[in-house]
Structures are given as C-alpha cells and as structure tokens.
Design a protein around this motif. Structure first.
Motif, short mmCIF file in Angstrom:
data_model
loop_
_atom_site.label_atom_id
_atom_site.label_comp_id
_atom_site.label_asym_id
_atom_site.label_seq_id
_atom_site.Cartn_x
_atom_site.Cartn_y
_atom_site.Cartn_z
N PHE A 198 0.82 -1.21 0.00
CA PHE A 198 0.00 0.00 0.00
C PHE A 198 0.85 1.27 0.00
CE2 PHE A 198 -3.06 -3.12 1.55
CZ PHE A 198 -4.16 -2.81 0.78
N ALA A 199 1.94 1.23 0.70
CA ALA A 199 2.79 2.41 0.80
C ALA A 199 3.34 2.80 -0.57
CB ALA A 199 3.92 2.13 1.78
N SER A 200 3.79 1.78 -1.27
CA SER A 200 4.32 2.02 -2.61
C SER A 200 3.22 2.54 -3.54
CB SER A 200 4.91 0.73 -3.20
OG SER A 200 5.92 0.25 -2.37
N PHE A 201 2.08 1.93 -3.40
CA PHE A 201 0.98 2.36 -4.25
C PHE A 201 0.62 3.83 -3.95
CE2 PHE A 201 -3.52 2.93 -5.25
CZ PHE A 201 -3.54 2.51 -6.57
N TRP A 202 0.60 4.15 -2.67
CA TRP A 202 0.24 5.52 -2.27
C TRP A 202 1.24 6.51 -2.82
CZ3 TRP A 202 -3.82 8.01 -1.23
CH2 TRP A 202 -3.77 9.28 -0.66
N LYS A 203 2.46 6.10 -2.90
CA LYS A 203 3.47 6.99 -3.45
C LYS A 203 3.14 7.34 -4.91
CE LYS A 203 8.48 7.69 -3.59
NZ LYS A 203 8.51 8.20 -4.94
N GLY A 204 2.59 6.37 -5.61
CA GLY A 204 2.16 6.63 -6.97
C GLY A 204 1.04 7.67 -7.02
N ILE A 205 0.18 7.64 -6.00
CA ILE A 205 -0.88 8.64 -5.92
C ILE A 205 -0.28 10.03 -5.68
CG2 ILE A 205 -2.86 9.41 -4.53
CD1 ILE A 205 -3.55 6.98 -6.21
N VAL A 206 0.64 10.04 -4.72
CA VAL A 206 1.29 11.31 -4.36
C VAL A 206 1.99 11.89 -5.59
CG1 VAL A 206 3.13 12.32 -2.97
CG2 VAL A 206 1.56 10.66 -1.96
N ASP A 207 2.62 11.03 -6.34
CA ASP A 207 3.35 11.47 -7.53
C ASP A 207 2.42 11.69 -8.73
OD1 ASP A 207 5.62 11.21 -6.03
OD2 ASP A 207 6.17 9.22 -6.84
N LYS A 208 1.14 11.49 -8.49
CA LYS A 208 0.14 11.65 -9.56
C LYS A 208 0.49 10.81 -10.78
CE LYS A 208 -1.16 16.28 -8.06
NZ LYS A 208 -1.22 17.71 -8.39
N LYS A 209 0.94 9.67 -10.47
CA LYS A 209 1.42 8.76 -11.52
C LYS A 209 0.25 8.10 -12.24
CE LYS A 209 4.44 4.70 -11.79
NZ LYS A 209 5.22 3.77 -10.94
N TYR A 210 -0.84 7.89 -11.52
CA TYR A 210 -1.95 7.13 -12.08
C TYR A 210 -2.99 8.06 -12.68
CZ TYR A 210 0.15 4.07 -8.52
OH TYR A 210 1.02 3.40 -7.75
N ASP A 211 -3.36 7.80 -13.93
CA ASP A 211 -4.48 8.53 -14.54
C ASP A 211 -5.78 7.94 -14.03
OD1 ASP A 211 -2.93 10.25 -16.32
OD2 ASP A 211 -2.34 8.37 -17.27
N ILE A 212 -5.79 6.65 -13.88
CA ILE A 212 -6.95 5.96 -13.35
C ILE A 212 -6.46 5.19 -12.13
CG2 ILE A 212 -8.77 4.27 -13.84
CD1 ILE A 212 -8.12 4.79 -16.87
N ALA A 213 -7.17 5.27 -11.01
CA ALA A 213 -6.73 4.59 -9.80
C ALA A 213 -7.88 3.80 -9.22
CB ALA A 213 -6.19 5.57 -8.78
N HIS A 214 -7.54 2.59 -8.82
CA HIS A 214 -8.52 1.76 -8.14
C HIS A 214 -7.92 1.43 -6.78
CE1 HIS A 214 -11.51 -1.13 -7.15
NE2 HIS A 214 -10.72 -2.20 -7.34
N TYR A 215 -8.61 1.81 -5.71
CA TYR A 215 -8.07 1.63 -4.38
C TYR A 215 -9.21 1.59 -3.39
CZ TYR A 215 -7.91 6.69 -5.56
OH TYR A 215 -8.18 7.93 -6.04
N ASN A 216 -8.82 1.61 -2.10
CA ASN A 216 -9.93 1.51 -1.16
C ASN A 216 -10.51 2.90 -0.90
OD1 ASN A 216 -8.46 2.83 0.83
ND2 ASN A 216 -7.79 0.92 1.80
N GLN A 217 -11.56 2.91 -0.12
CA GLN A 217 -12.29 4.12 0.10
C GLN A 217 -11.43 5.19 0.81
OE1 GLN A 217 -13.10 1.04 0.88
NE2 GLN A 217 -15.26 0.58 0.40
N TYR A 218 -10.64 4.74 1.77
CA TYR A 218 -9.77 5.65 2.50
C TYR A 218 -8.81 6.35 1.56
CZ TYR A 218 -6.17 7.31 5.70
OH TYR A 218 -5.26 8.11 6.38
N HIS A 219 -8.18 5.52 0.68
CA HIS A 219 -7.24 6.08 -0.28
C HIS A 219 -7.93 7.11 -1.19
CE1 HIS A 219 -4.71 2.29 0.36
NE2 HIS A 219 -4.03 3.34 0.87
N TYR A 220 -9.12 6.75 -1.58
CA TYR A 220 -9.82 7.68 -2.46
C TYR A 220 -10.06 9.02 -1.78
CZ TYR A 220 -13.50 10.30 -4.62
OH TYR A 220 -14.24 11.37 -5.12
#
Lengths: 289, 635
Positions: free
Chosen positions: A73-95
């Motif tokens: 999850f930490a690595s995935f979140w880093k991708g969010i922080v870096d705005k790496k994902y155009d489309i993201a599928h994650y849990n509600q908290y992450h969203y």
C-alpha cells in the motif's frame, strides 16, 4: 467564379485532411493512460486480473493504457502522491485522501458478488466463546490489510471504539489482506479478524476453510464498494469516456469476460458524495486518541 | 556303493560345464556390477531428490517469511500449491514455532496419505509423522527465519518410490541387456573354447577311442600349438611307442619263438650230444679200462702188452682232446677264452699242419696236396696254438669224412689283406641246411653222422669261434657227394708289402722233437709232493724217481707246511684241492713265513683264472692235470 469555387473547395479539402492528419498525429503523440490498481492481492495476481480490463479500455479509448500495481500500500500511495496514475482503483480511505489532497475524482465503484455495498465485520470462530465486542478486550485482532484499510481496519476499529475498546485494549495484528485475516482467525492465529463482510464469499476463503465455523461478531452498516477514480485534471470527455466504457462492461460479452477475469460482477457509476459516510467515519476515528 | 553312484553320475560334457561356468561368472560379475550400478543410480537419484528438496525447501522457506509475518495464508497456500506441482512431493506444510499449522499440502492420492487420514481428527503433524514412518519417504525440515528469529518450520516429504521404481526399471533393463550380452559373450567364448579346446580334446578322445579298439596306427591331429597340441604330440608319440612296442613285442615274441625253437633244437642237440659224448667218452674209457684190466693178467705176451699200452695212451689222449674241446668251447661261450698275438712264421705253421695231415691221409689212403698263392707274408701275427687248432680240426674233419680222393689245401692273401686257407676234400659233402647247422655247438650234419663217423660236434663251432677271435671267419661251400671246401679267413696282422714273398722259404722246418724231449732227463735234489690222491702220488713219484731226484709225500696242506718248514726242498709240487688244508692256504702260510723256494701248483682247474689265483697266492708256476710228464720234468 467557378474557378474560385473550385479553389475554395480544394483548400477546404486540404484543410480537412490536414486537420485529420494533425489530430491523428496529436492522438498518437499522447502519453499512455496509467491505470493503477492497489495491491489488494499480490502484484502478479493483480496484473493477471486486470490486464484484460486495461486492454479493453485501451481498445475502446484508442489509446494505450498501462497497467501498474505496487508491492504494498505504501508504494501504491506513493504513486498517488506522484500523480502517476491517470486511473486509480483503491480503497475508500485512499480515495478520500487522494481526492482531498490530489483532486482525484471517483467515477466508478465495484460490484462484487452482486453487491455494490459492503459492510465491515469483526469475525470470530464460533467456538471462540466471544460473543460481544467487549469480549475482545485483551484479545488478538487480526486486521486485513493495514491501518489504511477502510473496511478491514478503519471501520472495524471505529466499531471497537464505539464499543468502548480503546487502543491498547486489544492486540492489533495485520494480515496481508482480509481473506488472510479470516483464515488466521479460523486457524486460531488470532481471536478476531477485521474484514469486509463479503470476504467469506471469496473463493480464497471458502476453499481454504470451513466458513461455517466462523461468524460475524458485529457488522457495520453497508457502504459504497471500492472506488475507481481519475485524475482531477483529466479531460472531462476522457473521464466520461472512461466511465462510460467501464460502466457498460456488462453489455458486451467481451466486457463481461473482463469483469469475470477481474472477479467483479459490475462497475457502477458513482459520485464523490456517496463516499461522505467514509469521510465521516475517518473523521470520527481520528478523533479518538 | 559310493563308487557306483559316482560312476553312475550323469555325463556332463566339458563344453556344457565350461559354458555354465562362463555364464555363472559373467552373470554373477555383471549382476553384481548391475546391482552396484543400480544402487549407485538409486543413491544418485535420491541425492538429486534431496538436492531438489533442499533447493525447493530453502527457496520456499525464504519467501515464506513475509507471508508469515503478514499472515498471508493464501500466499502460503500458493507456495504449498506450487510444492504440490512438484513430482515426488508427498506433503508440504508450514508450521508456526508452536507447531500451529499455517498452511499445508497433502497428496491425497499418495498411498501413505489416505491411511493416515483415516483417523477422525488427524492433525497435519500426526499425518506427517505417520507418513514419515515409511522408508521410501524422505522427510526434510527447513526453518523459516526472520533475522535470527524462527517464525516457522517448513516440512517437505519426498517420495523415493519413483527413484526405487526407476532403479528397479533400470535394473530390469540392465538385466535384460546383461542377459543379451552374456548370451552373446557366452556364445563367443564358447566358440573360441570349442575351436581351441573342445575340438582338440574331442579329437584326442576320438584318437584314444580308436586306440582303445586297437587302431594303433591312428594319429591324433595336432590342431593347436599349445598344451593341447603338445598333448596331441605326446599322444602320437605314445602311439608310436606303443606301435614300436608292439613291433618290438612281435619281434621279441618272434625271437622268443625262434629262441625257443633253437632251445628245443639245442636241447635235442644237447641230448644227442650227451648221448654222443657218452659214447665218445665211454669208447676211449672202454679201451683204457679194458686194456688196463687186460694188462693186470700176468700171462700176457709182451707184444700184446705193448699194443695194449699204446691203446691206453692213445685213448687217454683222445679223451683228453674231447675234454679240452669241451673246456675250450665253454670258455669261448663264456667269453673267457683269450687269444694271444705273436709273430710266427706262416710257412712253419703250415708245414707243421702238413706234417700231421699227411700222416693221416697216408694212413687212410688219401691224397694230400697243398698250393700257395704267392705273394704271401712270411710272418703273420696270430695265436699259433689256436690257429693250428683250427686248421687241425678242419683237416681232421676233412680226413674223417673223406673215403676216397684226397685233401687239398690252398693258402692265399685276399685283397682285403686277410689270410685265407681253403681246405678242400672229396668227402661226403653237406646239404645246404646241414651247412647252417654244422657250426652250432653239439650239432653234426645229422645224428647218423655221429654214429657213423663219431666226433663230438664241438670241433667246427669251436673252430669258427676261434677264427672269429683271430679276426676272421670260417665259411663252407659244399656239394653233397662231391666234397666240401672250408675257407678259414683270419687277420694276419699288419703286413708289410715289402716283405711279401713269392716262394716257400728254404729254411722252413717243422717243429721236431727237441733234444730235451728225446734225451733222458736227470735231476737231483729233493722235491716235496703235496697230493692227497694215492695214484697221483705214485705216478709223480715214479716220474721223479725215474729222473733221479728224491721225493717226499705230504697228504694235505698242513703236512706240506710242516714238512717244508722242517726240511729244505728244492721244489714243492702243491695240489690245490686237498683235505684238512688246501694247497692255496698252505702256499699262503708258507709265503707268510718267508718260504722262498719255488712252489708249483698242481690243479685240475686249468682255467687262466685258476692259474692267476695260484700265482697270486704265491705259487711260482702252474701245472694242469693230467700231469704231462714232459711238462713236469720241465721244472
């Protein structure tokens, strides 16, 4: 006069062709869309499950879609922080966090086992002698995922708080994911598990343990399933296009196959407001010491 | 019983035994090799299995750390699922340090798992422990570490059954290969053995069987140049020897038959001889005894007395001749007769024979002629006594068997330098078969010959023997009814051609009576005669007294010793065989007592050996009985 008309028409044709060519070149020059899937399952499985969806979307959009996931999850979140994902599928908290901090906009939510809503549950063995949440005091509770897991941890922890069990009244353990938490309880590695209520339907659980020997000690109210969001600055047309393509998967054989492969029964359109309940829960939990 | 059982043992050929031995050796050797190889392969497979299990277990225990720490049982199950895909894995299980099962895989198709699950509530650990009791399960354990902390234990059970089955399969395959190889090698070895051993042996067996049925001419083929070849050669040598032995045996049998025939003939001849000898000896004895008795009568006229005495002397001489012939022949046959080689005048020797022969031919009214084929050697080297004995014998025979006509003697020197004397008569002659027998002792032409002509049949055999001893022979040519010719060939010794002569030397003369023979002998002195026989005492005393010497008599050796030591004698005549003390011992005693006077031995044992004994005992001379007066007086 006639010559002038002819020339006008000729130049108009040239312009149309040039524009078409330019547009084509412009489209070809676009970066691939990055579809990030959170590591609900291990990376290899995740890629296997969602690869057809990415391909399907790419095909429908006429644009390359790159599927990525993360080891944790930490690595995935880093991708969010870096705005790496155009489309993201994650849990509600992450969203909620990505929306609040990085502008991600929810467009779709999961429907699993025909359910688009999901409740959180505290699972115990039938023979554990635990009948109330208060009985969990001093026990080991195995939460699926980590502290960022909405259904397995945040909601279930709030349930415990609401029942009077504060931090330290029980031992927190974290399983890789919710199914493992249930399996761990079944095998008595912990006294209770925190997970979504649908987890007992997962083949990974049903095929491993006798689910009849476990039961829900407490269930929360049902809330929105796992969300799919896009970058906030995404072209609205593209956003709509993506939402449209993915929300209509059940209408084609190919789309249904994509859903089946991803172990989903459907993807439904959703709006940000539908996740306000989660926002409130997060807020309430964060209020506890 | 045991021997019978042994002899009744079933015949098993050498080839069968050999091929069995080869098969057993090859089978045992290759079987052991295959067994060792299979075991090595099995060990290798198990080692590979162990290595594989080690690799797998190490890897899974390594990657299981995170799964355990994250309570990722699904992942652990996936690992177990991965293990289940591996062949030979019977079970795999991950336990917590407190032996709580985190994940497991049991191959329920495996025959060891199902029985272990019969228990109502078997724990995974119980199942594993039960499965591990089987020998073909290779249990392995791997600790799952998180740093220094053991957070789990991975159990993997591998089945070595496939390895065993593979080993068995390989063993069976190798066994099949071995059987084929052994079959091939055995056939090759048998072929070589049959070619190099069995064939020569069978050949030898065939040869020995043929030999056993009497085919001694059969030869064994020499097939190989080795021990069997040597054996075949030896076998052939043996058959050759056997063949030779058979030939020799046949020869010996033939010789024995001939000898037996000869013996029978000789026995018959000897019987005839004995009868003849009896006649020949009795005849002169009759005359001697008869005339002797006749002389005892006092009224016999002096003319008859003289004739009687002549008859006694002649018959005595004839009897002595018979005995001499017998003795000579026995000496010849015993190879005891020795001839001397001295130079003599051929013509004097022939003249002497001529003198004797001419007298007899005249008495019988026969002619006598002699021819010399010159040149002839004047001197020859021979034994004159024996040479004359031969010639006289042949001449006497010629005269005896010739009624009319005469005797012709021819003397010649052959080209081979041998002297040849042909004595030809015109007598009764001989048949061819008679010629072969006349030189056999005790044989005359036929028994009627001895009856008609008398004779012992010893003369010719003795003459031939003597001629052979003188380096020649006697041959006969004869025509029955017309006469015979006896050719006496002898070696005359070295002949100097320069001394060959062409005529009879003028100075040839016959041996005539010397003056000493005819002149009366006069002796002086005293002689001691040791003689136990009264007649001999009287006879010798008479001879001694007649020549004027004095004689004392001793009746035995002891008396002779006593007399000789007490009185001085000029000569002792010592008889060798006497009672009380024989002459030999008496002479020894006397010589030991330094008696230095001459002693002459008197003995009837006239052999040369006897004479040597006498001389060695200390005698100075030797005088054979019967005592010849002239010889006695010679002393």
């Amino acid at each position: 006069m006639q010559h002038r008309v002819v020339y006008q028409r000729f130049f108009a044709l040239i312009l149309v062709c040039s524009e078409l060519l330019f547009c084509r070149l412009a489209f070809s020059a676009e970066d691939p869309l990055v579809m990030g899937i959170f590591p609900r399952r291990n990376a290899a499985t995740t890629i296997t499950l969602f690869k057809p969806m990415a391909a399907y979307l790419s095909k429908q959009l006429g644009r390359e879609v790159t599927l990525v996931t993360a080891r944790n999850f930490a690595s995935f979140w880093k991708g969010i922080v870096d705005k790496k994902y155009d489309i993201a599928h994650y849990n509600q908290y992450h969203y909620i966090k990505s929306h609040d901090e990085f502008g991600y906009e929810v467009i779709l939510k999961n429907e699993e086992f025909g359910e688009s809503l999901i409740a959180s549950a505290l699972v115990v063995r039938n023979d554990s002698g635990i009948n109330t949440l208060q009985d969990l005091k001093g026990k080991k509770i195995l939460f699926g995922g980590g502290p960022k897991a909405m259904q397995s941890y945040i909601i279930t922890t709030l349930m415990l708080r609401r029942a009077g069990l504060m931090k330290g009244d029980y031992q927190e353990l974290f399983a890789k994911n919710p199914p493992n938490a249930c399996i761990g309880v079944y095998h008595q590695h912990a006294d209770a598990a925190g997970a979504g209520n649908l987890v007992v339907n997962f083949p990974a659980v049903k095929n491993k343990i006798n689910v009849d020997e476990i039961s829900f000690l407490e269930l929360s109210k049902k809330m929105e399933q796992l969300p799919w969001a896009v970058k906030g600055n995404m072209d609205p047309a593209l956003k709509i296009k993506i939402q449209s393509v993915l929300s209509t998967l059940t209408s084609s054989e190919e789309g249904r196959s994509v859903l089946k492969q991803a172990k989903l029964t459907n993807l439904l359109k959703v709006e940000d407001a539908q996740y306000n309940t989660h926002r409130e829960i997060i807020k309430e939990l964060e209020a506890y010491p | 019983m045991k021997n019978k059982q042994q002899t009744e043992k079933r015949f098993v050929s050498l080839g069968t035994k050999f091929i069995l031995l080869v098969v057993i050796i090859l089978l045992s050797t290759m079987g052991v090799a295959a067994y060792v190889n299979v075991n090595l392969q099995k060990s290798s497979i198990i080692e590979q299995l162990k290595a594989k299990g080690q690799t797998m277990g190490s890897f899974i225990s390594l990657i299981s750390t995170d799964a355990i720490l994250g309570y990722d049982f699904i992942l652990l199950d996936r690992y177990m699922e991965e293990i289940s895909h591996q062949p030979d894995v019977v079970y795999g299980a991950i336990f917590s340090p407190k032996n709580t099962n985190l994940s497991s895989y049991l191959n329920k198709q495996h025959p060891y798992i199902a029985p272990a699950l019969v228990d109502n509530t078997p724990t995974i650990l119980n199942v594993i422990e039960q499965v591990n009791t089987h020998e073909d399960i290779l249990p392995m354990e791997f600790a799952i570490q998180n740093g220094d902390e053991t957070i789990g234990i991975l159990h993997i059970g591998l089945s070595t059954k496939k390895a065993s089955e593979l080993s068995k399969r390989v063993f069976k395959e190798q066994l099949a290969e071995i059987v084929v190889i052994i079959l091939f090698l055995s056939l090759c070895i048998y072929y070589v053995f049959r070619t190099n051993v069995l064939r020569p042996v069978r050949n030898l067996i065939t040869s020995s069987e043929r030999l056993a049925i009497g085919d001694i001419d059969h030869k064994a083929s020499i097939i190989s140049n080795d021990e069997l070849g040597t054996l075949a050669r030896s076998f052939n040598q043996m058959t050759d020897s056997l063949n030779n032995s058979h030939i020799e045996k046949d020869n010996v049998v033939g010789q024995l038959l001939n000898a037996n025939k000869k013996l029978e003939t000789a026995t018959k001849a000897k019987s005839a001889f004995m009868a003849n000898m009896s006649h020949e000896i009795r005849t002169p004895l009759t005359a001697i005894i008869g005339f002797g008795e006749h002389l005892q009568s006092p009224d016999i006229p002096m003319s008859d007395r003289g004739k009687a005495i002549d008859s006694i002397v002649q018959n005595g001489a004839h009897l002595q001749q018979i005995i001499n012939d017998i003795l000579d022949l026995s000496k010849v046959e015993a190879e005891k007769l020795e001839v001397e080689r001295i130079e003599v005048s051929l013509f004097e020797l022939i003249k002497h024979i001529e003198t004797l022969v001419s007298i007899q031919t005249q008495e019988r009214g026969l002619t006598y002629t002699i021819d010399y084929d010159f040149p002839l050697p004047e001197k020859i080297i021979t034994d004159p006594l024996r040479y004359k004995q031969i010639l006289i014998n042949i001449c006497n025979n010629a005269i005896k068997f010739t009624e009319k006509g005469g005797i012709h003697i021819n003397i010649a020197l052959q080209q081979n330098r041998k002297l040849r004397v042909d004595i030809k008569d015109s007598g009764i002659g001989l048949e061819a078969d008679q010629i072969d027998r006349i030189f056999e002792a005790f044989t005359q032409a036929d028994s009627s010959t001895s009856r008609k002509y008398g004779g012992t049949g010893l003369g010719l055999p003795l003459s031939r023997k003597l001629a052979e001893m003188l380096g020649g022979n006697i041959t006969v040519t004869s025509t029955p009814g017309l006469g015979s010719c006896f050719s006496i060939v002898t070696d005359p010794g070295y002949i100097d051609t320069a001394k060959l002569i062409d005529k009879v030397p003028s100075n040839v003369h016959t041996t005539s009576k010397t003056e000493s023979d005819t002149a009366p002998v006069q002796l002086s002195g005293t002689i001691l005669l040791a003689e136990d026989t009264i007649d001999n005492q009287r006879l010798i005393s008479m001879y001694i007294h007649k020549v004027g010497a004095h004689i004392d008599i001793a009746n035995n050796g002891q008396e002779a010793v006593d007399a000789a030591l007490s009185k001085e004698y000029d000569l002792i005549l010592m008889d060798m065989q006497m009672p009380i003390m024989d002459g030999m011992q008496a002479v020894k005693i006397l010589r030991e007592r330094s008696y230095s006077k001459p002693i002459a031995a008197l003995t009837a044992n006239a052999m040369k050996k006897d004479m040597e004994y006498c001389i060695n005992a200390g005698c100075d001379d030797f005088l054979a009985k019967p005592i010849d007066r002239k010889n006695l007086l010679r002393f």
